[in-house]
Design a protein around this motif. Sequence first.
Motif, PDB file in Angstrom:
ATOM      1  N   GLY A 171      37.384 -86.080 109.745  1.00  0.00           N
ATOM      2  CA  GLY A 171      36.156 -86.445 110.421  1.00  0.00           C
ATOM      3  C   GLY A 171      35.888 -85.558 111.679  1.00  0.00           C
ATOM      4  N   ALA A 172      37.171 -85.142 112.288  1.00  0.00           N
ATOM      5  CA  ALA A 172      37.115 -84.265 113.411  1.00  0.00           C
ATOM      6  C   ALA A 172      36.539 -82.953 112.861  1.00  0.00           C
ATOM      7  CB  ALA A 172      38.492 -84.199 114.131  1.00  0.00           C
ATOM      8  N   VAL A 173      37.274 -82.462 111.525  1.00  0.00           N
ATOM      9  CA  VAL A 173      36.685 -81.001 111.040  1.00  0.00           C
ATOM     10  C   VAL A 173      35.394 -80.957 110.818  1.00  0.00           C
ATOM     11  CG1 VAL A 173      37.064 -79.475 109.417  1.00  0.00           C
ATOM     12  CG2 VAL A 173      39.109 -80.626 110.193  1.00  0.00           C
ATOM     13  N   ILE A 174      34.827 -82.047 110.044  1.00  0.00           N
ATOM     14  CA  ILE A 174      33.367 -82.155 109.963  1.00  0.00           C
ATOM     15  C   ILE A 174      32.701 -82.208 110.980  1.00  0.00           C
ATOM     16  CG2 ILE A 174      31.595 -83.434 108.558  1.00  0.00           C
ATOM     17  CD1 ILE A 174      33.459 -81.761 106.712  1.00  0.00           C
ATOM     18  N   ARG A 175      32.853 -82.881 112.276  1.00  0.00           N
ATOM     19  CA  ARG A 175      31.988 -82.791 113.224  1.00  0.00           C
ATOM     20  C   ARG A 175      32.183 -81.554 113.911  1.00  0.00           C
ATOM     21  NH1 ARG A 175      30.309 -87.425 115.934  1.00  0.00           N
ATOM     22  NH2 ARG A 175      30.911 -89.295 114.894  1.00  0.00           N
ATOM     23  N   ALA A 176      33.302 -80.808 114.035  1.00  0.00           N
ATOM     24  CA  ALA A 176      33.497 -79.565 114.754  1.00  0.00           C
ATOM     25  C   ALA A 176      32.387 -78.692 113.950  1.00  0.00           C
ATOM     26  CB  ALA A 176      34.971 -79.122 114.661  1.00  0.00           C
ATOM     27  N   TYR A 177      32.457 -78.701 112.454  1.00  0.00           N
ATOM     28  CA  TYR A 177      31.634 -77.738 111.683  1.00  0.00           C
ATOM     29  C   TYR A 177      30.257 -78.043 111.982  1.00  0.00           C
ATOM     30  CZ  TYR A 177      29.980 -75.464 107.447  1.00  0.00           C
ATOM     31  OH  TYR A 177      29.243 -74.663 106.628  1.00  0.00           O
ATOM     32  N   VAL A 178      29.675 -79.219 112.051  1.00  0.00           N
ATOM     33  CA  VAL A 178      28.428 -79.645 112.291  1.00  0.00           C
ATOM     34  C   VAL A 178      28.098 -79.045 113.824  1.00  0.00           C
ATOM     35  CG1 VAL A 178      26.707 -81.498 112.892  1.00  0.00           C
ATOM     36  CG2 VAL A 178      28.223 -81.592 110.722  1.00  0.00           C
ATOM     37  N   GLU A 179      28.923 -79.321 114.702  1.00  0.00           N
ATOM     38  CA  GLU A 179      28.813 -78.765 116.009  1.00  0.00           C
ATOM     39  C   GLU A 179      28.653 -77.145 116.093  1.00  0.00           C
ATOM     40  OE1 GLU A 179      31.168 -78.724 120.385  1.00  0.00           O
ATOM     41  OE2 GLU A 179      31.345 -80.452 118.939  1.00  0.00           O
ATOM     42  N   GLN A 180      29.605 -76.601 115.325  1.00  0.00           N
ATOM     43  CA  GLN A 180      29.084 -75.137 115.254  1.00  0.00           C
ATOM     44  C   GLN A 180      27.868 -74.566 114.626  1.00  0.00           C
ATOM     45  OE1 GLN A 180      31.448 -72.888 116.402  1.00  0.00           O
ATOM     46  NE2 GLN A 180      30.255 -71.135 115.790  1.00  0.00           N
ATOM     47  N   LEU A 181      27.443 -75.349 113.525  1.00  0.00           N
ATOM     48  CA  LEU A 181      26.222 -75.202 113.025  1.00  0.00           C
ATOM     49  C   LEU A 181      25.004 -75.451 114.046  1.00  0.00           C
ATOM     50  CD1 LEU A 181      26.433 -76.539 109.405  1.00  0.00           C
ATOM     51  CD2 LEU A 181      26.465 -74.134 110.042  1.00  0.00           C
ATOM     52  N   ILE A 182      24.942 -76.570 114.676  1.00  0.00           N
ATOM     53  CA  ILE A 182      24.107 -76.792 115.536  1.00  0.00           C
ATOM     54  C   ILE A 182      24.110 -75.735 116.710  1.00  0.00           C
ATOM     55  CG2 ILE A 182      23.454 -78.505 117.500  1.00  0.00           C
ATOM     56  CD1 ILE A 182      22.537 -79.221 114.648  1.00  0.00           C
ATOM     57  N   SER A 183      25.000 -75.500 117.319  1.00  0.00           N
ATOM     58  CA  SER A 183      25.058 -74.372 118.438  1.00  0.00           C
ATOM     59  C   SER A 183      24.739 -73.011 117.999  1.00  0.00           C
ATOM     60  CB  SER A 183      26.787 -74.271 118.903  1.00  0.00           C
ATOM     61  OG  SER A 183      27.503 -73.655 118.172  1.00  0.00           O
ATOM     62  N   LEU A 184      24.714 -72.665 116.813  1.00  0.00           N
ATOM     63  CA  LEU A 184      24.119 -71.475 116.058  1.00  0.00           C
ATOM     64  C   LEU A 184      22.772 -71.437 115.837  1.00  0.00           C
ATOM     65  CD1 LEU A 184      27.282 -70.253 114.105  1.00  0.00           C
ATOM     66  CD2 LEU A 184      26.728 -69.516 116.093  1.00  0.00           C
ATOM     67  N   GLY A 185      22.499 -72.966 115.840  1.00  0.00           N
ATOM     68  CA  GLY A 185      20.803 -73.005 115.468  1.00  0.00           C
ATOM     69  C   GLY A 185      20.514 -72.830 113.834  1.00  0.00           C
ATOM     70  N   VAL A 186      21.753 -72.911 113.298  1.00  0.00           N
ATOM     71  CA  VAL A 186      21.470 -73.211 111.757  1.00  0.00           C
ATOM     72  C   VAL A 186      20.521 -74.386 111.252  1.00  0.00           C
ATOM     73  CG1 VAL A 186      22.640 -73.130 109.393  1.00  0.00           C
ATOM     74  CG2 VAL A 186      23.359 -71.619 111.524  1.00  0.00           C
ATOM     75  N   PRO A 187      19.719 -74.157 110.427  1.00  0.00           N
ATOM     76  CA  PRO A 187      19.085 -75.203 109.863  1.00  0.00           C
ATOM     77  C   PRO A 187      19.905 -76.176 108.946  1.00  0.00           C
ATOM     78  CG  PRO A 187      18.083 -73.556 108.912  1.00  0.00           C
ATOM     79  CD  PRO A 187      19.129 -72.970 110.034  1.00  0.00           C
ATOM     80  N   MET A 188      19.641 -77.532 109.026  1.00  0.00           N
ATOM     81  CA  MET A 188      20.714 -78.172 108.067  1.00  0.00           C
ATOM     82  C   MET A 188      19.861 -79.344 107.486  1.00  0.00           C
ATOM     83  SD  MET A 188      24.342 -79.176 109.881  1.00  0.00           S
ATOM     84  CE  MET A 188      23.549 -80.798 111.083  1.00  0.00           C
ATOM     85  N   GLU A 189      20.374 -79.645 106.082  1.00  0.00           N
ATOM     86  CA  GLU A 189      19.683 -80.539 105.409  1.00  0.00           C
ATOM     87  C   GLU A 189      20.617 -81.497 104.895  1.00  0.00           C
ATOM     88  OE1 GLU A 189      17.960 -80.451 100.983  1.00  0.00           O
ATOM     89  OE2 GLU A 189      17.433 -78.446 102.251  1.00  0.00           O
ATOM     90  N   TYR A 190      20.120 -82.805 105.003  1.00  0.00           N
ATOM     91  CA  TYR A 190      20.945 -83.963 104.712  1.00  0.00           C
ATOM     92  C   TYR A 190      20.167 -85.235 104.377  1.00  0.00           C
ATOM     93  CZ  TYR A 190      21.234 -84.865 109.517  1.00  0.00           C
ATOM     94  OH  TYR A 190      20.906 -84.973 110.887  1.00  0.00           O
ATOM     95  N   PHE A 191      20.468 -86.062 103.455  1.00  0.00           N
ATOM     96  CA  PHE A 191      19.740 -87.243 103.216  1.00  0.00           C
ATOM     97  C   PHE A 191      20.601 -88.368 103.492  1.00  0.00           C
ATOM     98  CE2 PHE A 191      19.564 -83.794 100.375  1.00  0.00           C
ATOM     99  CZ  PHE A 191      17.933 -83.702 100.268  1.00  0.00           C
ATOM    100  N   ILE A 192      19.986 -88.956 104.542  1.00  0.00           N
ATOM    101  CA  ILE A 192      20.757 -90.192 105.120  1.00  0.00           C
ATOM    102  C   ILE A 192      20.834 -91.492 104.382  1.00  0.00           C
ATOM    103  CG2 ILE A 192      20.195 -89.421 107.480  1.00  0.00           C
ATOM    104  CD1 ILE A 192      18.125 -91.634 107.643  1.00  0.00           C
TER     105      ILE A 192
END
Length: 124
Positions: free
Chosen positions: A51-72
Motif C-alpha cells: 500500500g505504501a509503494v502504491i501511494r508513493a507511486y500515485v504521489e509521484q504521478l500527481i507531482s509530475l502532473g501525469v494524467p491518471m485514469e481509474y474506475f472507482i
Amino acid sequence: LLLSYVIYTENLAIPYIAAGNNLNLPVIGRILRGGGAFFIRRSFKDNPLYGAVIRAYVEQLISLGVPMEYFIEGGRSRTGRLLKPKLGMLDMTVDAYMKTQSRPLAFIPVYIGYEKLIEGRSYI
C-alpha cells in the motif's frame, strides 16, 4: 482502451491507467502496459508495504502532473447497475495532491453507456 484512443485522437496526453492485476495476462498485459496501464492488486489491506509503494507511486504521478485514469466502481456488474464505489484510488489521489499541490487537480467523470447488451438474453 477506447477512452485512451479518444484522448489520443484529440492530441492530449494519454493517461496512466490503474488496472487490476488480473488483467496482467501474458500477451494482453504487455499490450495494456504499452497503452499506459499499471497493474495493482484489488486489495492491499493485509500488506501495508505494498500500500505504501502504491501511494508513493500515485504521489509521484500527481507531482509530475501525469494524467491518471481509474474506475472507482472497480468493474462492471452483470446487470448493468452501478456498483458501490471503491474509494481507495480516489483517496490516494487526493492525499497525493494535498501533499504536493504542484499543479491544479481536476476530476473528469466519464460514462460510457451501452444501449444494447450483446449478452442481454443470458441475464433473463
